[in-house]
Design a protein around this motif. Structure first.
Motif, PDB file in Angstrom:
ATOM      1  N   ALA A   1     -11.673   7.325   5.273  1.00  0.00           N
ATOM      2  CA  ALA A   1     -12.163   7.516   3.957  1.00  0.00           C
ATOM      3  C   ALA A   1     -11.764   8.298   3.037  1.00  0.00           C
ATOM      4  CB  ALA A   1     -13.367   7.722   4.659  1.00  0.00           C
ATOM      5  N   LYS A   2     -11.601   9.783   3.053  1.00  0.00           N
ATOM      6  CA  LYS A   2     -11.271  10.670   2.368  1.00  0.00           C
ATOM      7  C   LYS A   2     -10.233  10.283   1.153  1.00  0.00           C
ATOM      8  CE  LYS A   2     -10.549  14.930   3.094  1.00  0.00           C
ATOM      9  NZ  LYS A   2     -10.682  16.003   3.449  1.00  0.00           N
ATOM     10  N   LEU A   3      -8.632   9.639   2.102  1.00  0.00           N
ATOM     11  CA  LEU A   3      -8.225   9.388   1.138  1.00  0.00           C
ATOM     12  C   LEU A   3      -7.161   8.031   0.511  1.00  0.00           C
ATOM     13  CD1 LEU A   3      -4.832  10.280   0.523  1.00  0.00           C
ATOM     14  CD2 LEU A   3      -4.302   9.845   2.752  1.00  0.00           C
ATOM     15  N   ALA A   4      -8.471   6.836   0.870  1.00  0.00           N
ATOM     16  CA  ALA A   4      -8.917   5.509   0.556  1.00  0.00           C
ATOM     17  C   ALA A   4      -9.159   5.580  -0.479  1.00  0.00           C
ATOM     18  CB  ALA A   4      -8.719   4.542   2.214  1.00  0.00           C
ATOM     19  N   THR A   5     -10.427   6.485  -0.199  1.00  0.00           N
ATOM     20  CA  THR A   5     -11.394   6.224  -1.484  1.00  0.00           C
ATOM     21  C   THR A   5     -10.466   7.205  -2.514  1.00  0.00           C
ATOM     22  OG1 THR A   5     -12.924   7.237  -0.274  1.00  0.00           O
ATOM     23  CG2 THR A   5     -13.368   7.457  -2.374  1.00  0.00           C
ATOM     24  N   ASN A   6      -9.738   8.337  -2.381  1.00  0.00           N
ATOM     25  CA  ASN A   6      -8.777   9.178  -3.254  1.00  0.00           C
ATOM     26  C   ASN A   6      -8.060   8.145  -4.601  1.00  0.00           C
ATOM     27  OD1 ASN A   6     -10.696  11.186  -3.368  1.00  0.00           O
ATOM     28  ND2 ASN A   6      -8.488  12.617  -1.912  1.00  0.00           N
ATOM     29  N   LEU A   7      -7.422   7.019  -3.122  1.00  0.00           N
ATOM     30  CA  LEU A   7      -6.346   5.822  -3.639  1.00  0.00           C
ATOM     31  C   LEU A   7      -7.034   4.635  -4.359  1.00  0.00           C
ATOM     32  CD1 LEU A   7      -4.111   6.563  -0.996  1.00  0.00           C
ATOM     33  CD2 LEU A   7      -3.866   7.213  -3.207  1.00  0.00           C
ATOM     34  N   LYS A   8      -8.559   5.076  -4.865  1.00  0.00           N
ATOM     35  CA  LYS A   8      -8.874   3.903  -4.234  1.00  0.00           C
ATOM     36  C   LYS A   8      -8.404   2.702  -4.102  1.00  0.00           C
ATOM     37  CE  LYS A   8      -9.948   5.759  -9.216  1.00  0.00           C
ATOM     38  NZ  LYS A   8      -9.665   6.761  -9.108  1.00  0.00           N
ATOM     39  N   LEU A   9      -8.267   2.364  -2.660  1.00  0.00           N
ATOM     40  CA  LEU A   9      -7.799   0.935  -1.519  1.00  0.00           C
ATOM     41  C   LEU A   9      -9.449  -0.032  -1.452  1.00  0.00           C
ATOM     42  CD1 LEU A   9      -5.842   2.459   1.080  1.00  0.00           C
ATOM     43  CD2 LEU A   9      -5.007   1.872  -1.300  1.00  0.00           C
TER      44      LEU A   9
END
Length: 106
Positions: free
Chosen positions: A58-66
């Motif tokens: 969730a953290k990485l996907a949010t940062n990448l705006k997926l």
């Protein structure tokens, strides 16, 4: 064949018991984990493993705006086709990664 290929490329890991359950539904977090694997993120290095893998995904996907474009994302629920297409499209706009030494440096 598709599962074997994705597994060999590090895109998917399957369940902790070694199965992949290809006929099962996919949750938002599971799909995002696959997309992050397709971008080159290593599940072990990024801690996408274990019972709490969803926090890191969730953290990485949010940062990448997926998940951009879906203000009502719930990662624990099964996804719709529309959501899958949106996340896949957002992934196509993201940058592929490559680890410098299979450590933490990307």
């Amino acid at each position: 064949g598709y599962i074997a290929y994705c597994s060999s490329q590090g895109i998917i890991n399957g369940y902790s018991d070694g199965t992949f359950r290809p006929a099962a539904t996919v949750t938002g977090f599971q799909f995002l984990k696959m997309l992050l694997g397709a971008l080159g993120y290593d599940a072990t290095i990024e801690k996408f493993t274990g019972n709490n893998y969803t926090v890191q995904v969730a953290k990485l996907a949010t940062n990448l705006k997926l998940t951009k474009g879906n203000g009502s994302f719930v990662g624990t629920k099964a996804m719709t086709r529309e959501e899958a297409c949106l996340y896949a499209f957002n992934t196509l706009k993201a940058t592929m990664v490559e680890y410098a030494n299979k450590g933490t440096n990307i």
